[in-house]
Design an enzyme around this catalytic site. Sequence first.
Site, PDB file in Angstrom:
ATOM      1  N   GLU A  94       0.830  -1.198   0.000  1.00 40.05           N
ATOM      2  CA  GLU A  94       0.000   0.000   0.000  1.00 40.05           C
ATOM      3  C   GLU A  94       0.858   1.239   0.000  1.00 40.05           C
ATOM      4  O   GLU A  94       1.935   1.256   0.590  1.00 40.05           O
ATOM      5  CB  GLU A  94      -0.819   0.112   1.267  1.00 40.05           C
ATOM      6  N   CYS A 107       3.346   8.559   1.102  1.00 43.34           N
ATOM      7  CA  CYS A 107       3.787   7.638   2.148  1.00 43.34           C
ATOM      8  C   CYS A 107       4.070   6.286   1.478  1.00 43.34           C
ATOM      9  O   CYS A 107       3.161   5.635   0.984  1.00 43.34           O
ATOM     10  CB  CYS A 107       2.664   7.538   3.176  1.00 43.34           C
ATOM     11  N   CYS A 114       5.944  -6.744   7.595  1.00 43.38           N
ATOM     12  CA  CYS A 114       7.017  -6.176   8.417  1.00 43.38           C
ATOM     13  C   CYS A 114       7.447  -7.204   9.449  1.00 43.38           C
ATOM     14  O   CYS A 114       6.608  -7.856  10.059  1.00 43.38           O
ATOM     15  CB  CYS A 114       6.524  -4.906   9.110  1.00 43.38           C
ATOM     16  N   CYS A 118       5.223  -4.417  15.732  1.00 47.43           N
ATOM     17  CA  CYS A 118       4.831  -3.485  16.791  1.00 47.43           C
ATOM     18  C   CYS A 118       3.397  -3.826  17.197  1.00 47.43           C
ATOM     19  O   CYS A 118       2.556  -4.153  16.354  1.00 47.43           O
ATOM     20  CB  CYS A 118       4.950  -2.043  16.301  1.00 47.43           C
ATOM     21  N   CYS A 121       0.232  -2.088  15.477  1.00 47.73           N
ATOM     22  CA  CYS A 121       0.317  -1.791  14.043  1.00 47.73           C
ATOM     23  C   CYS A 121      -0.287  -2.929  13.219  1.00 47.73           C
ATOM     24  O   CYS A 121      -0.053  -4.108  13.507  1.00 47.73           O
ATOM     25  CB  CYS A 121       1.788  -1.582  13.666  1.00 47.73           C
ATOM     26  N   CYS A 337      -0.966   2.271   8.440  1.00 46.27           N
ATOM     27  CA  CYS A 337      -0.090   1.171   8.054  1.00 46.27           C
ATOM     28  C   CYS A 337      -0.746  -0.188   7.902  1.00 46.27           C
ATOM     29  O   CYS A 337      -1.234  -0.744   8.866  1.00 46.27           O
ATOM     30  CB  CYS A 337       0.887   0.999   9.205  1.00 46.27           C
TER      31      CYS A 337
END
Length: 352
Positions: A94, A107, A114, A118, A121, A337
Amino acid sequence: MEVDTEKLALTGMLPEEISATLNLAPYQGKQIFRWLHAKKIFDFERMSDLPKAVRATLQEQCVAAQLELVEMQESPRTGTRKALLRLPDEETVESVLIRDRDRVTLCLSSQVGCPLKCDFCATGLAGYKRNLTPAEIVEQALYLLQSEPLDGRTPNIVFMGMGEPFRNYDAVIKSIHLLMAPEGLGIGARKITVSTAGDAKGIERFADEDWQVRLSVSMHAANNELRSKLVPLNRKYPIERLREAIDHYVGRTGRQITFEWTLLQDVNDSLQDAEELAAFMGGLKATVNLIPWNPVHGLPYSPPSRARCEAFRDALIKRGITATLRQEKGQDIDAACGQLRRIHGEHSSKTP
Ligand code: SAH
């Protein structure tokens, strides 16, 4: 989409690399680069100032557009646009275009998924798949800009999409060189920001890059216990080590950095949290961006009330720290995100 992976990914090459690799004159590498990055034309046949033979070579040996648009959403409230793009191996990423008065910010994602996970997220939830190539990073910007008349404005670029940029260091650095190239988008270094979850080694390496590209560090907590829970990378690089890396970076480059702080109700939004952050920042010239958490379905957090966010900001300001409370801009299109990819995955059989 059929993409021949044996072919050269042309959008990931600088003008001089295009010339050298394809054995063309230097000005021809620049011409090709200009078509791709300035005019955003990916069809070789439309590159009308190239000799027929050169176009034939491109056709035979290169691919230009590797990404394919799956879905574009636009927020009617803020004009924020979010693209879900399909990569040659059917993975998706994205990218988001944010409009703020006369400013445009792109962005970009640096990885598929990832590895850092986190706790608040959406990206980490789907796991980590792979690094993006320089071509795949830059094409996100080219796609977003294809339908955005800039009228002389240069966009800002933030590496705040999916992924940890310092876990894909070389490709991110190369993509920045591509974004800055004067024959293409020509984006000034100071308009580009790389955001890290606190990879101390990456920060130290970034200090050696000879440019004015900005650095942002995602803090979210300034004590090790809470930060290790929110940002598990903190177990590898605890805040003392992180501060060391930041001091090295600031000492070496003389540049100011920014801290990101995602506000989570009753987790990191108290005056004591603000005090801890102020203490952590002691002696540093840095600014803080506060962002109320953008809700992600299934995660046990909430954004604090406006009043509480403002109180946190004011506590920092009282301690002499420049802090801004960001207006959340993409909530109605899930522009945080990893959110669009995740929602899409829930509705489609292709993405897990
Ligand atoms: N890995 C990098 C860059 C990607 S995330 C980093 O951690 O900095 C960009 C920023 O958005 C980070 O500060 C991240 O913590 C924050 N973020 C992630 N999910 C969020 C959410 N749901 N709401 C608000 N901020 C979020």
